[in-house]
Every structure is written in C-alpha cells, then in structure tokens.
Design a protein around this motif. Structure first.
Motif, PDB file in Angstrom:
ATOM      1  N   LYS A  56      38.890  34.952  51.368  1.00  0.00           N
ATOM      2  CA  LYS A  56      40.007  35.350  52.375  1.00  0.00           C
ATOM      3  C   LYS A  56      41.219  35.138  51.950  1.00  0.00           C
ATOM      4  O   LYS A  56      42.081  35.448  52.202  1.00  0.00           O
ATOM      5  CB  LYS A  56      39.875  34.137  53.485  1.00  0.00           C
ATOM      6  N   ARG A  57      41.453  35.073  50.314  1.00  0.00           N
ATOM      7  CA  ARG A  57      42.584  34.897  49.584  1.00  0.00           C
ATOM      8  C   ARG A  57      42.472  35.693  48.447  1.00  0.00           C
ATOM      9  O   ARG A  57      43.341  35.885  47.808  1.00  0.00           O
ATOM     10  CB  ARG A  57      42.619  33.384  48.841  1.00  0.00           C
ATOM     11  N   LEU A  58      41.558  36.840  48.604  1.00  0.00           N
ATOM     12  CA  LEU A  58      41.472  37.970  47.707  1.00  0.00           C
ATOM     13  C   LEU A  58      41.663  39.348  48.204  1.00  0.00           C
ATOM     14  O   LEU A  58      41.210  39.672  49.238  1.00  0.00           O
ATOM     15  CB  LEU A  58      40.134  37.868  46.858  1.00  0.00           C
ATOM     16  N   VAL A  59      42.417  40.042  47.369  1.00  0.00           N
ATOM     17  CA  VAL A  59      42.585  41.410  47.947  1.00  0.00           C
ATOM     18  C   VAL A  59      42.265  42.180  46.395  1.00  0.00           C
ATOM     19  O   VAL A  59      42.788  41.968  45.237  1.00  0.00           O
ATOM     20  CB  VAL A  59      44.084  41.868  48.043  1.00  0.00           C
ATOM     21  N   LEU A  60      41.519  43.265  46.726  1.00  0.00           N
ATOM     22  CA  LEU A  60      40.997  43.957  45.546  1.00  0.00           C
ATOM     23  C   LEU A  60      41.789  45.346  45.671  1.00  0.00           C
ATOM     24  O   LEU A  60      42.025  46.190  46.534  1.00  0.00           O
ATOM     25  CB  LEU A  60      39.571  44.627  45.871  1.00  0.00           C
ATOM     26  N   GLU A  69      41.276  42.130  51.853  1.00  0.00           N
ATOM     27  CA  GLU A  69      41.744  43.296  52.108  1.00  0.00           C
ATOM     28  C   GLU A  69      41.665  44.370  50.867  1.00  0.00           C
ATOM     29  O   GLU A  69      41.113  43.858  49.623  1.00  0.00           O
ATOM     30  CB  GLU A  69      43.293  43.022  52.351  1.00  0.00           C
ATOM     31  N   PHE A  70      41.942  45.739  51.013  1.00  0.00           N
ATOM     32  CA  PHE A  70      42.038  46.382  49.932  1.00  0.00           C
ATOM     33  C   PHE A  70      43.203  46.840  49.815  1.00  0.00           C
ATOM     34  O   PHE A  70      44.106  47.092  50.764  1.00  0.00           O
ATOM     35  CB  PHE A  70      41.104  47.656  50.069  1.00  0.00           C
ATOM     36  N   LEU A  71      43.920  47.154  48.681  1.00  0.00           N
ATOM     37  CA  LEU A  71      45.129  47.881  48.410  1.00  0.00           C
ATOM     38  C   LEU A  71      44.739  49.161  47.553  1.00  0.00           C
ATOM     39  O   LEU A  71      44.157  48.934  46.632  1.00  0.00           O
ATOM     40  CB  LEU A  71      46.242  47.176  47.639  1.00  0.00           C
ATOM     41  N   VAL A  72      45.353  50.320  48.032  1.00  0.00           N
ATOM     42  CA  VAL A  72      44.758  51.397  47.261  1.00  0.00           C
ATOM     43  C   VAL A  72      45.997  52.350  46.925  1.00  0.00           C
ATOM     44  O   VAL A  72      46.726  52.903  48.107  1.00  0.00           O
ATOM     45  CB  VAL A  72      43.763  52.334  47.953  1.00  0.00           C
ATOM     46  N   HIS A  73      46.880  52.337  45.711  1.00  0.00           N
ATOM     47  CA  HIS A  73      47.684  53.456  45.352  1.00  0.00           C
ATOM     48  C   HIS A  73      46.949  54.643  45.116  1.00  0.00           C
ATOM     49  O   HIS A  73      46.051  54.928  44.301  1.00  0.00           O
ATOM     50  CB  HIS A  73      48.534  52.828  44.019  1.00  0.00           C
ATOM     51  N   GLY A  74      47.654  55.810  45.648  1.00  0.00           N
ATOM     52  CA  GLY A  74      47.331  57.315  45.584  1.00  0.00           C
ATOM     53  C   GLY A  74      47.946  57.430  44.042  1.00  0.00           C
ATOM     54  O   GLY A  74      49.328  57.961  44.171  1.00  0.00           O
ATOM     55  N   VAL A  75      47.515  57.208  43.115  1.00  0.00           N
ATOM     56  CA  VAL A  75      48.213  57.212  41.677  1.00  0.00           C
ATOM     57  C   VAL A  75      48.720  58.504  41.427  1.00  0.00           C
ATOM     58  O   VAL A  75      49.872  58.806  40.923  1.00  0.00           O
ATOM     59  CB  VAL A  75      47.366  56.724  40.580  1.00  0.00           C
ATOM     60  N   ASP A  76      48.101  59.562  42.015  1.00  0.00           N
ATOM     61  CA  ASP A  76      48.705  61.111  41.566  1.00  0.00           C
ATOM     62  C   ASP A  76      49.889  61.225  42.148  1.00  0.00           C
ATOM     63  O   ASP A  76      50.609  62.283  41.772  1.00  0.00           O
ATOM     64  CB  ASP A  76      47.522  61.994  42.004  1.00  0.00           C
ATOM     65  N   VAL A  77      50.376  60.590  43.257  1.00  0.00           N
ATOM     66  CA  VAL A  77      51.570  60.842  43.913  1.00  0.00           C
ATOM     67  C   VAL A  77      52.417  59.612  44.039  1.00  0.00           C
ATOM     68  O   VAL A  77      53.762  59.584  44.376  1.00  0.00           O
ATOM     69  CB  VAL A  77      51.329  61.143  45.447  1.00  0.00           C
ATOM     70  N   GLU A  78      51.949  58.461  43.409  1.00  0.00           N
ATOM     71  CA  GLU A  78      52.677  57.385  43.767  1.00  0.00           C
ATOM     72  C   GLU A  78      54.023  57.291  42.710  1.00  0.00           C
ATOM     73  O   GLU A  78      54.032  57.911  41.655  1.00  0.00           O
ATOM     74  CB  GLU A  78      51.836  56.151  43.194  1.00  0.00           C
TER      75      GLU A  78
END
Length: 293
Positions: A166-170, A210-219
């Motif tokens: 509960k304290r971890l975001v991937l 949770e997940f954190l997802v950057h769309g790196v191609d447009v970030e």
C-alpha cells in the motif's frame, strides 16, 4: 517515524499508515482526478523533455542535449502548499537525478505536505524508508526493479516486504515498439523486456497500490495525449493508474477521461501556466473538482 529493523518492518510501516489517516492512500474508487507534479533536477523545480534526460558525466558536458521547458524561481514547497490548498492528493515529486541538491529540494516538498505527495527517482530498498519518513505517502519505483531490461521479482518482493504494498507505486512508463508498449527504464533510455498487457498489469498489481505511466513518446512535448495507451490502461489496469504525457488543453483532459473510461487519472506538467505554459492551473483545478460532482 518509520523504523528499519531486522524484524517487524512491515508492521512499523502499517502503523505509520494508520497514523497518517485517509490521506495516506488514494486507492479508493473515485472519479478521474488531476494528479499534480513537482519535477526536480539539480535542486531546481523544472520541466524537462524526459526522453532527452540521460546520465551525465561530472563535467556536465551532456547538458547541451537536455531539453528544458521551464525552470522555476519558486521553492518546491511553494508547489506543495499550492496543491495542498486545492486538495490535490496523490501528486508526484520526481527527482531527475540523485545529487544532494535535488534530494534536499525533494525533502522540502514532502515536508510541506506530509502524506500528500508520492516520491520517485532513484528509490531502492536502501532509501525507501527515508523518503517515507520524510513525508511521502508512497515511493515510486522503476529502475530498481528492472535490471538489464528484466523484471527483478526478488527486488520487488524485498521492497514490498519493507514498505508494504500500500506504500508502493510502480512506474511503468513506456514507449511503443513493434506495435506494443514496452516499459522503459534508466531515465527512459533502455527498453525492458516487459510489454504492457492485461496479464502483466494484473500480476504487478498484486505488488503495488498504484501504477504511474508516462507516455514517453509524447512526454514533455505538448503534442497531445497518447489515446491508444490511455485506452489500454483504462481497459487493463485493475488498480488506480495515472497517465502522464502530452496533455496541453482541457480538451486533452477530457480525452483522457473518455479514452480511459473514467478510470485513468491525469498529470499535466509543461502545459500549465505555473510551469510557463498556456493552460491555466486554476482551470485544471476547477475541472478536477467538477469530476467529483
């Protein structure tokens, strides 16, 4: 405070979560939310085109390759206090470097809103508790659990044992290759062997909040969002997920809401006026609040 001891570490973390109250977790079902950010590089709050960020030598000869959209003259605590005022729980403090100045700036941001912000950037089993002690609600991890392009499940298990799921975001930030989205690590320069799919997200969700997802191609480019990626996240992610990359207008935020079926939160960086962009922060906050009504 969290204590790192030979035994009972998970219990210490869980006790700390309970003491922090409801602000410690953002995983309860809710409407789509705006998740703010504080990106830190060399001790300054900045907005950088992430795909240009590389490991640089001590003489900083690689600075010419780094594309910086904005450098703030305000302290990191100013942004934390702004987000706290507007109730924007679950934002991200990201250290784009492990230098002492960036670490001090990150600690300043966390201290201004204990329990309100997540911390990412160089997180390992050796320093995760330090960041939680400093006020982070969660730690965000990518490169530590991927090595030479492979998911290191033992490292992931060690982090979960230390801080609790509960304290971890991937951070599963990704780039598209051969028709699939692959997780990228090491400042987004290395493709991993892990392609996003319903199965991989379901498996990884057992080890994080949770997940954190950057769309790196447009970030960082303000080119508009990656609609396909958002759609897949909304369809596949069994836990809260935040998308970042390319948002520049309120219409883009609405595109995330629609493409993600109301299940994908959104981060906006360079486009915001508080980071030198044209999109008014106050308008985004108003949009955020309207989603909960």
């Amino acid at each position: 405070m969290l204590q790192r001891t030979a035994s009972g570490r998970g219990a210490c973390v869980r006790d700390h979560v309970s003491a922090m109250g409801p602000s410690a977790s953002t995983s309860a079902p809710s409407a789509i939310r705006f998740r703010p950010c504080i990106d830190i590089h060399q001790g300054k709050v900045k907005q950088i085109v992430g795909s240009t960020l590389k490991d640089m030598p001590e003489d900083k000869s690689g600075e010419a390759e780094l594309l910086t959209n904005f450098v703030s003259d305000k302290p990191s605590s100013w942004f934390s206090e702004l987000y706290r005022r507007d109730g924007l729980l679950g934002g991200h403090v990201i250290m784009l470097g492990s230098d002492a100045a960036s670490k001090a700036t990150a600690f300043e941001a966390l201290g201004a809103w204990p329990g309100g912000l997540q911390l990412g950037g160089g997180v390992t089993v050796d320093n995760a508790l330090e960041y939680l002690n400093a006020g982070a609600s969660h730690v965000i991890v990518t490169s530590y659990v991927f090595r030479e392009g492979r998911l290191e499940e033992d490292r992931l298990k060690a982090l979960v044992a230390l801080v609790g799921r509960k304290r971890l975001v991937l951070d599963l930030s990704c780039r598209k290759r051969d028709g699939q989205y692959y997780v990228v690590t090491d400042r987004w320069q290395r493709f991993s062997e892990l392609a996003l799919s319903e199965g991989t997200l379901a498996k990884l969700a057992q080890s994080c909040d949770e997940f954190l997802v950057h769309g790196v191609d447009v970030e960082g480019m303000q080119l508009g969002i990656d609609d396909e990626l958002v759609q897949l996240l909304g369809k596949w992610a069994p836990i809260p997920v935040t998308y970042a990359g390319g948002a520049r207008t309120l219409a883009d935020l609405e595109r995330v809401r629609v493409a993600g079926a109301g299940r994908v939160d959104i981060t906006v960086g360079s486009a915001l006026d508080v980071f030198g962009g044209q999109l008014k922060y106050d308008d985004v906050v108003a949009w955020h609040k309207a989603q909960a009504q």
